[in-house]
Scaffold this motif. Structure first.
Motif, PDB file in Angstrom:
ATOM      1  N   UNK A  39      -1.383   4.729  -2.466  1.00  0.00           N
ATOM      2  CA  UNK A  39       0.144   5.354  -1.972  1.00  0.00           C
ATOM      3  C   UNK A  39       1.210   4.052  -2.764  1.00  0.00           C
ATOM      4  N   UNK A  40       1.753   4.647  -3.835  1.00  0.00           N
ATOM      5  CA  UNK A  40       2.334   4.489  -4.397  1.00  0.00           C
ATOM      6  C   UNK A  40       2.826   3.080  -4.284  1.00  0.00           C
ATOM      7  N   UNK A  41       3.576   2.814  -2.780  1.00  0.00           N
ATOM      8  CA  UNK A  41       3.861   1.549  -2.389  1.00  0.00           C
ATOM      9  C   UNK A  41       2.849   0.463  -1.718  1.00  0.00           C
ATOM     10  N   UNK A  42       1.774   1.474  -1.833  1.00  0.00           N
ATOM     11  CA  UNK A  42       0.199   0.469  -1.318  1.00  0.00           C
ATOM     12  C   UNK A  42       0.120  -0.331  -2.877  1.00  0.00           C
ATOM     13  N   UNK A  43       0.383  -0.060  -3.714  1.00  0.00           N
ATOM     14  CA  UNK A  43       0.417   0.345  -5.438  1.00  0.00           C
ATOM     15  C   UNK A  43       1.221  -1.037  -5.894  1.00  0.00           C
ATOM     16  N   UNK A  44       2.657  -1.003  -5.048  1.00  0.00           N
ATOM     17  CA  UNK A  44       3.563  -1.785  -5.614  1.00  0.00           C
ATOM     18  C   UNK A  44       3.656  -3.158  -5.146  1.00  0.00           C
ATOM     19  N   UNK A  45       2.996  -2.955  -3.348  1.00  0.00           N
ATOM     20  CA  UNK A  45       2.720  -3.272  -2.743  1.00  0.00           C
ATOM     21  C   UNK A  45       1.290  -4.888  -2.961  1.00  0.00           C
ATOM     22  N   UNK A 100       8.566  -2.100   1.069  1.00  0.00           N
ATOM     23  CA  UNK A 100       8.156  -1.992   0.154  1.00  0.00           C
ATOM     24  C   UNK A 100       9.096  -0.383   0.165  1.00  0.00           C
ATOM     25  N   UNK A 101       9.656   0.085  -0.439  1.00  0.00           N
ATOM     26  CA  UNK A 101      10.178   1.286  -0.560  1.00  0.00           C
ATOM     27  C   UNK A 101      10.268   2.367  -2.127  1.00  0.00           C
ATOM     28  N   UNK A 102       9.746   3.736  -1.814  1.00  0.00           N
ATOM     29  CA  UNK A 102      10.146   4.107  -2.704  1.00  0.00           C
ATOM     30  C   UNK A 102      10.590   5.709  -2.695  1.00  0.00           C
ATOM     31  N   UNK A 109      11.283  -3.344  -3.891  1.00  0.00           N
ATOM     32  CA  UNK A 109      10.149  -3.976  -2.930  1.00  0.00           C
ATOM     33  C   UNK A 109      11.192  -5.813  -2.398  1.00  0.00           C
ATOM     34  N   UNK A 110      11.260  -5.722  -1.303  1.00  0.00           N
ATOM     35  CA  UNK A 110      11.500  -6.860  -1.226  1.00  0.00           C
ATOM     36  C   UNK A 110      10.530  -8.066  -0.338  1.00  0.00           C
ATOM     37  N   UNK A 111      10.907  -9.202  -0.925  1.00  0.00           N
ATOM     38  CA  UNK A 111      10.359 -10.232  -0.904  1.00  0.00           C
ATOM     39  C   UNK A 111      11.068 -11.660  -0.433  1.00  0.00           C
ATOM     40  N   UNK A 112      10.399 -12.973   0.570  1.00  0.00           N
ATOM     41  CA  UNK A 112      11.291 -13.928   0.196  1.00  0.00           C
ATOM     42  C   UNK A 112      10.268 -15.083   0.224  1.00  0.00           C
TER      43      UNK A 112
END
Length: 198
Positions: A39-45, A100-102, A109-112
């Motif tokens: 999915x697009x979310x998985x690709x970004x992640x 990750x929100x598409x 993508x929000x990360x720490x």
């Protein structure tokens, strides 16, 4: 004593440039390839994780990019090996991809990030310089080269003792272009800003 203070300020600026480049270089080209299985979310992640893992593991490609982006030879004046400096700073580096929100052709993508505290490094370096300048007899009679090496030792000792600290959450924006997710041009600046304030 003014020489020591001047050199410590110079090293703080060099360190800032190195730190800013450390995470900026890899993420500039961050992009997820097109795949019918993800999915697009998985690709970004997965793309984000791949880039951050290269930093965490000090992959050869990442190390080469940093070496090209930052003139590590400036550190050699102080007897500091640029790669040793990077390894010391990145020791314990980690990350979490919080979400990750598409939304159509855009994503966030929000990360720490968890890494050595830059403000902690500055404080440790300042305390070490203050200790030297409070005891001028310690460096009396030393040449500028010897003083530079002493400062280099202080820098590495200061960096080795800095605690790990999480950054504030960082949001990375993406746009889908020709079936490829591309990170916003502001990404490296956003990452660097988070690192410089932790």
């Amino acid at each position: 004593m003014d020489y020591v203070k001047l050199k410590s300020h110079t090293l703080t600026r060099v360190a800032y440039a190195v730190f800013a480049a450390l995470l900026g270089v890899g993420l500039l080209s961050l992009a997820g390839c097109s795949s019918s299985q993800q999915s697009d979310e998985e690709l970004v992640r997965s793309s984000l994780a791949s880039e951050l893992d290269s930093i965490k593991n000090l992959d050869e490609k990442f190390v080469n990019e940093i070496s090209e982006a930052v003139d590590m030879s400036r550190l050699s004046l102080y007897g500091i090996d640029g790669m040793e400096f990077m390894r010391s700073y990145l020791e314990g580096f980690d990350y979490t991809i919080d979400s990750v929100t598409v939304d159509g052709e855009t994503a966030q993508a929000q990360l720490t990030l968890t890494c050595k505290s830059y403000s902690g490094y500055q404080k440790a370096l300042q305390e070490a310089v203050d200790a030297i300048t409070a005891n001028p007899e310690e460096i009396a009679g030393m040449s500028n080269d010897d003083i530079n090496k002493k400062i280099g030792e202080i820098v590495i000792q200061s960096l080795n003792g800095v605690e790990l600290k999480p950054t504030e959450p960082v949001t990375i924006k993406y746009t889908k272009v020709d079936n490829t997710w591309e990170a916003a041009s502001s990404t490296s600046g956003d990452i660097a800003a988070a690192l410089m304030t932790n």
